[in-house]
Design a protein around this motif. Structure first.
Motif, PDB file in Angstrom:
ATOM      1  N   HIS A 228       1.393  10.279  -4.472  1.00 28.04           N
ATOM      2  CA  HIS A 228       1.621  11.342  -3.491  1.00 28.04           C
ATOM      3  C   HIS A 228       3.088  11.613  -3.182  1.00 28.04           C
ATOM      4  N   GLY A 229       3.986  10.788  -3.693  1.00 27.84           N
ATOM      5  CA  GLY A 229       5.407  11.020  -3.444  1.00 27.84           C
ATOM      6  C   GLY A 229       5.881  10.378  -2.143  1.00 27.84           C
ATOM      7  N   TRP A 230       7.192  10.253  -2.043  1.00 27.43           N
ATOM      8  CA  TRP A 230       7.767   9.537  -0.892  1.00 27.43           C
ATOM      9  C   TRP A 230       7.733  10.350   0.400  1.00 27.43           C
ATOM     10  N   THR A 231       7.499  11.642   0.305  1.00 26.52           N
ATOM     11  CA  THR A 231       7.482  12.465   1.525  1.00 26.52           C
ATOM     12  C   THR A 231       6.077  12.628   2.092  1.00 26.52           C
ATOM     13  N   ASP A 232       5.075  12.039   1.445  1.00 25.72           N
ATOM     14  CA  ASP A 232       3.698  12.134   1.929  1.00 25.72           C
ATOM     15  C   ASP A 232       3.580  11.469   3.299  1.00 25.72           C
TER      16      ASP A 232
ATOM     17  N   TYR B 283       0.839  -1.204   0.000  1.00 24.45           N
ATOM     18  CA  TYR B 283       0.000   0.000   0.000  1.00 24.45           C
ATOM     19  C   TYR B 283       0.873   1.252   0.000  1.00 24.45           C
ATOM     20  N   ALA B 284       1.953   1.225   0.780  1.00 22.49           N
ATOM     21  CA  ALA B 284       2.842   2.386   0.831  1.00 22.49           C
ATOM     22  C   ALA B 284       3.475   2.640  -0.534  1.00 22.49           C
ATOM     23  N   LEU B 285       3.890   1.556  -1.208  1.00 24.04           N
ATOM     24  CA  LEU B 285       4.500   1.710  -2.529  1.00 24.04           C
ATOM     25  C   LEU B 285       3.504   2.278  -3.541  1.00 24.04           C
TER      26      LEU B 285
END
Length: 504
Positions: A250-254, A242-244
């Motif tokens: 939303h980008g990695w800093t979301d 889900y994170a990937l």
């Protein structure tokens, strides 16, 4: 594409604990009470065929599914990854359930869950139901696969008979993984994509009803359940997926992405802690002290990430860039499927003459080369001079790689751990495939909205944007294959010559 045929049941540490049926003196090599072993093998092979057909059958249908249900491209990987993640995360637990409650019984339960989930996927009117159904299909498959293979190994108990049965089993399950893409194209272009799920329902129902008439019942050694460990492992993998997927949009800093990554890390770390303390762990970590097994599983994780990534992006590249129909796309994979079998056959002979590591390295070099070529394939490529040669290179490389990795996963493993080792390599295959697609999609789709907007609706620019996206996906697959090659070259010990049957 992965060879899932090598997952054995875990052998008991103390043979007196097992309640497997003894050899029948009247039928050498066949368990007592089994009068129709050929029918048993056919039944189990069909069940296994269904499980691994559904790993790849959805790939060609993905554009049709996305259009029908309004699924954004960035969410499409869930159709593939949810099935593989739940299947891989629950395989070892499914094996324990089969030993405890009866292999035939758990096979019936798994078939019922799989059939019901297939029906739900077929009637889905939105992505939410389809995603849930794919996860439940994976859960059913995680009960079917180990129960079916355990039943096979307890039915064919003589060495010669078991080798023959596993040969049939391996051939059919290997074919299933590559036949899925062809059948997916035929069904999508014919009755429609929903039939890639509906086709499972009558087969699963018939199998549930016929199982008591065809299969013997058997159980393994009774052990405590490591339910908590199974929940932590599967939950951690699903949260990571889900994170990937969220990182694409939303980008990695979301904040949501960062929180999910933290939760996934905590769940997987918790799994390691629980397994080290459990009385009957799903994964006794002492087995990873065997260096060859450890790095064979790591290389398999990367290789299957490559394999499933190829299927995912090539299916969309052929349809959305080269303009193939689903049927044409499915048929385009036929030569690839054939040369995988050729490569595996060559590897089976070569590993008896030269160290398996050499065969593996050659296979992985071919796969890396093929993925680099796919990442550079023009949007005007013809099938005969562009796609076909690369597919042939991909298939032969995969076939050469699978066999030595299966052998390496068993080198130095004691008899009582053979089933665990085989279960681990299959878990690495499923989890590697699911995570590989998720990571590749995260990288490839990171600019899909930007590129589509820049195209301004112009067909040629849209095709160019899609080509760029899919090239990035193939590049990620090439990275996975290169990682597998580096593991094989640097970390994996020499794989000794293997002159026995390549079986479970």
């Amino acid at each position: 594409m992965s060879d899932h045929s090598h997952m054995k049941r875990e052998l008991p540490a103390h043979p007196t604990q097992s309640v497997d049926p003894p050899i029948d003196a009247g039928r050498p090599g066949i368990a007592a009470g089994v009068t129709r072993p050929g029918l048993v093998l056919a039944f189990l092979s069909i069940a296994q065929f269904m499980v691994f057909l559904d790993v790849s059958i959805v790939n060609v249908a993905l554009p049709s599914i996305a259009e029908a249900l309004g699924i954004h491209e960035v969410n499409l990987p869930y159709v593939v990854t949810l099935y593989g993640t739940v299947l891989g995360g629950c395989l070892l637990f499914g094996s324990r359930l089969a030993d405890m409650f009866g292999r035939r019984r758990m096979l019936q339960v798994g078939l019922a869950v799989f059939g019901a989930a297939s029906l739900a996927a077929g009637i889905a009117q939105d992505q939410s139901l389809l995603f849930v159904a794919r996860g439940l299909q994976g859960l059913g498959s995680a009960m079917i696969a180990p129960a079916a293979l355990s039943t096979l190994t307890t039915t064919f108990v003589g060495g010669k008979e078991r080798a023959k049965a596993l040969g049939v089993w391996g051939a059919l399950t290997g074919i299933a993984s590559v036949a899925g893409v062809t059948l997916g194209g035929v069904l999508s272009d014919g009755p429609g994509w929903r039939w890639i799920f509906f086709i499972n329902v009558p087969i699963a129902l018939a199998a549930v009803l016929l199982a008591p008439r065809v299969l013997p019942e058997s159980r393994g050694p009774r052990q405590r359940f490591d339910t908590f460990g199974a929940v932590l492992l599967t939950g951690g993998l699903l949260t990571l997926l889900y994170a990937l997927e969220e990182a694409i949009s939303h980008g990695w800093t979301d904040v949501v992405v960062l929180v999910c990554l933290g939760v996934a890390a905590a769940l997987l770390a918790g799994f390691v802690v629980v397994e080290r303390r459990a009385a009957a762990p799903l994964v006794p970590f002492a087995v990873f002290a065997i260096r060859t097994l450890r790095y064979a599983n790591l290389a398999t994780l990367f290789l299957l990430g490559t394999v499933v990534t190829v299927f995912f992006f090539a299916s969309m590249f052929l349809q959305q860039v080269l303009g193939y129909s689903p049927l044409q796309t499915g048929l385009a994979y036929v030569p690839l499927a054939l040369v995988v079998a050729v490569g595996a056959g060559l590897a089976s002979g070569l590993v008896a003459k030269v160290p398996g590591k050499i065969v593996l390295v050659v296979g992985l070099v071919l796969v890396v080369t093929a993925l680099v070529l796919l990442a550079r394939m023009p949007s005007s490529a013809s099938y005969l001079t562009g796609v076909l040669p690369v597919f042939l290179l991909t298939g032969i490389g995969m076939g050469l790689s699978f066999v030595p990795l299966q052998i390496a996963a068993q080198v130095g493993v004691p008899e009582e751990r053979a089933g665990l080792a085989a279960g681990l390599i299959n878990t690495s295959q499923e989890v590697g495939g699911a995570l590989g697609v998720a990571v590749a999609a995260t990288y490839a789709f990171r600019r899909v909205d930007e590129l589509t907007a820049a195209a301004g609706g112009h067909p040629a620019l849209i095709a160019a944007a899609r080509t760029t996206v899919f090239h990035d996906g193939f590049a990620a697959g090439a990275g996975f294959a290169l990682a597998a090659l580096l593991v094989a070259l640097v970390l994996l010990p020499t794989i000794p010559k293997h002159d026995g049957p390549i079986a479970a």
